[in-house]
Design an enzyme around this catalytic site. Structure first.
Site, PDB file in Angstrom:
ATOM      1  N   ILE A   1       0.880  -1.146   0.024  1.00 40.70           N
ATOM      2  CA  ILE A   1      -0.080  -0.199   0.037  1.00 40.70           C
ATOM      3  C   ILE A   1       0.829   1.319   0.098  1.00 40.70           C
ATOM      4  CG2 ILE A   1      -1.647   1.386   1.253  1.00 40.70           C
ATOM      5  CD1 ILE A   1      -3.158  -0.810  -0.024  1.00 40.70           C
ATOM      6  N   GLU A   2       2.022   1.243   0.730  1.00 39.31           N
ATOM      7  CA  GLU A   2       2.662   2.564   0.961  1.00 39.31           C
ATOM      8  C   GLU A   2       3.696   2.755  -0.323  1.00 39.31           C
ATOM      9  OE1 GLU A   2       3.118   4.833   3.286  1.00 39.31           O
ATOM     10  OE2 GLU A   2       1.723   3.668   4.590  1.00 39.31           O
ATOM     11  N   THR A   3       4.175   1.861  -1.032  1.00 40.31           N
ATOM     12  CA  THR A   3       5.327   1.923  -1.950  1.00 40.31           C
ATOM     13  C   THR A   3       5.176   1.110  -3.275  1.00 40.31           C
ATOM     14  OG1 THR A   3       6.931   0.750  -1.192  1.00 40.31           O
ATOM     15  CG2 THR A   3       6.772   2.955  -0.505  1.00 40.31           C
TER      16      THR A   3
END
Length: 356
Positions: free
Chosen positions: A146-148
């Site tokens: 989700i983050e990167t």
């Protein structure tokens, strides 16, 4: 401990957000994670607003107390540049969207495929981190995805500029980001980072797991045994560090995260929908004869909990968030973000198990 056999609603009344393997036209990465376009040239007054002398001196003195010389602090400040694009990004967070618009950005087949590939490639490292820190492996994989998008989109803003801009020119959260600017100075020295090339998000978060400087300093671990904590280039260190972060914030392995509810009343639930505050409710405060668990189960009603509302196009879905959901919100306080992480983790878990 007291338990409750939760009320079971008739199946015909269920109207829930299911865990989807989404087919969507949303592009990857998300707009919030994509490399930032060049910031348009703004008027000179916007490009380099002046820092009040007292504020600048206050920061210098705070850093001197941390062991830096005045010359070192001044040199660090001189390297930073105001970036209007950072302010623009901060004022249009993606979490402001309703759930039915928000989740298709994240729950996609492309992200799921990338997550399964990442899990397969780093299977031993993920299993080791999960065992050492007692954190479910699918949560580790979901967060990095989700983050990167597994390190593919870590941000294109100079970290020093982002934190400088927010710390000195964004009044709503200036105190917080000014502290992070100071933490960045410590981090660069401790981890021997190149401040001239260090890039991240508009909020100054870095690496696979998007750690802000204070989180990097306090939760990052050297999980690959290289002798340094590298969240920028080492997926192994990132995996261990995300697991450590969740462990330190109280994750309970194999415990439920969030449970779907059914509202049998046309009225909104009596309990207040969670909005970022500390946990004040217990399960017993939220569940009622008209707001029931979708699937009956024994549940300790004395444990702390929160009520989640997910806005669909023509109705709202409700979920019961438990301790582990609250822990996800320690990573990002948006309940929409946390629900996306949770539902994505469930997709990963199911698909990973099916491929064994």
């Amino acid at each position: 401990m007291p338990t409750l056999r939760a009320f079971l609603a008739p199946l015909g009344l269920l109207c829930l957000s299911s865990c989807l393997i989404a087919c969507t036209t949303a592009n990857e990465p998300t707009p919030a994670q994509a490399p930032a376009p060049s910031t348009p040239v703004a008027p000179a007054a916007e490009i380099a607003p002046t820092i009040p002398a007292e504020l600048k001196e206050e920061f210098i003195q705070a850093q001197v107390k941390q062991g830096f010389t005045r010359a070192e602090v001044l040199a660090f400040l001189d390297k930073a540049t105001y970036n209007q694009g950072v302010i623009d990004a901060m004022t249009r967070p993606w979490e402001a969207k309703p759930w039915h618009v928000y989740y298709p950005i994240f729950l996609t087949e492309k992200r799921l495929d990338a997550g399964l590939a990442f899990w397969k490639k780093h299977e031993k490292t993920i299993a080791k981190a999960a065992a050492k820190y007692q954190v479910d492996p699918q949560i580790i994989v979901a967060i990095i995805g989700i983050e990167t998008f597994y390190g593919q989109y870590t941000g294109n803003y100079p970290v020093i500029d982002a934190l400088y801009t927010l710390g000195f020119h964004y009044p709503p959260r200036a105190t917080f980001f000014r502290k992070e600017f100071g933490e960045l100075m410590k981090l660069v020295k401790e981890e021997h980072l190149d401040i001239d090339t260090l890039k991240g998000s508009y909020a100054g978060a870095m690496g696979y797991g998007q750690f802000i400087p204070s989180s990097y300093r306090h939760y990052a671990v050297d999980f690959d045994g290289s002798g340094n904590r590298d969240l920028l280039q080492s997926p192994e260190d990132a995996i261990g560090s995300v697991a450590n972060y969740f462990h330190e914030h109280g994750w309970q392995a194999n415990a439920p995260v969030a449970l779907p509810l059914v509202n049998n009343s046309k009225a909104a639930p009596k309990a207040k929908v969670w909005a970022g505050e500390k946990l004040n409710y217990k399960v017993a405060d939220i569940l009622t004869p008209t707001l029931a668990l979708a699937d009956a189960r024994d549940l300790d009603v004395s444990q702390k909990a929160l009520l989640i509302e997910l806005e669909q196009a023509d109705h709202s879905d409700y979920w019961l968030g438990l301790n582990n959901f609250y822990v996800i919100t320690r990573y990002n306080r948006s309940p929409l973000y946390s629900m996306a992480v949770y539902q994505f983790s469930q997709q990963l878990k199911e698909q990973h198990a099916s491929k064994k």
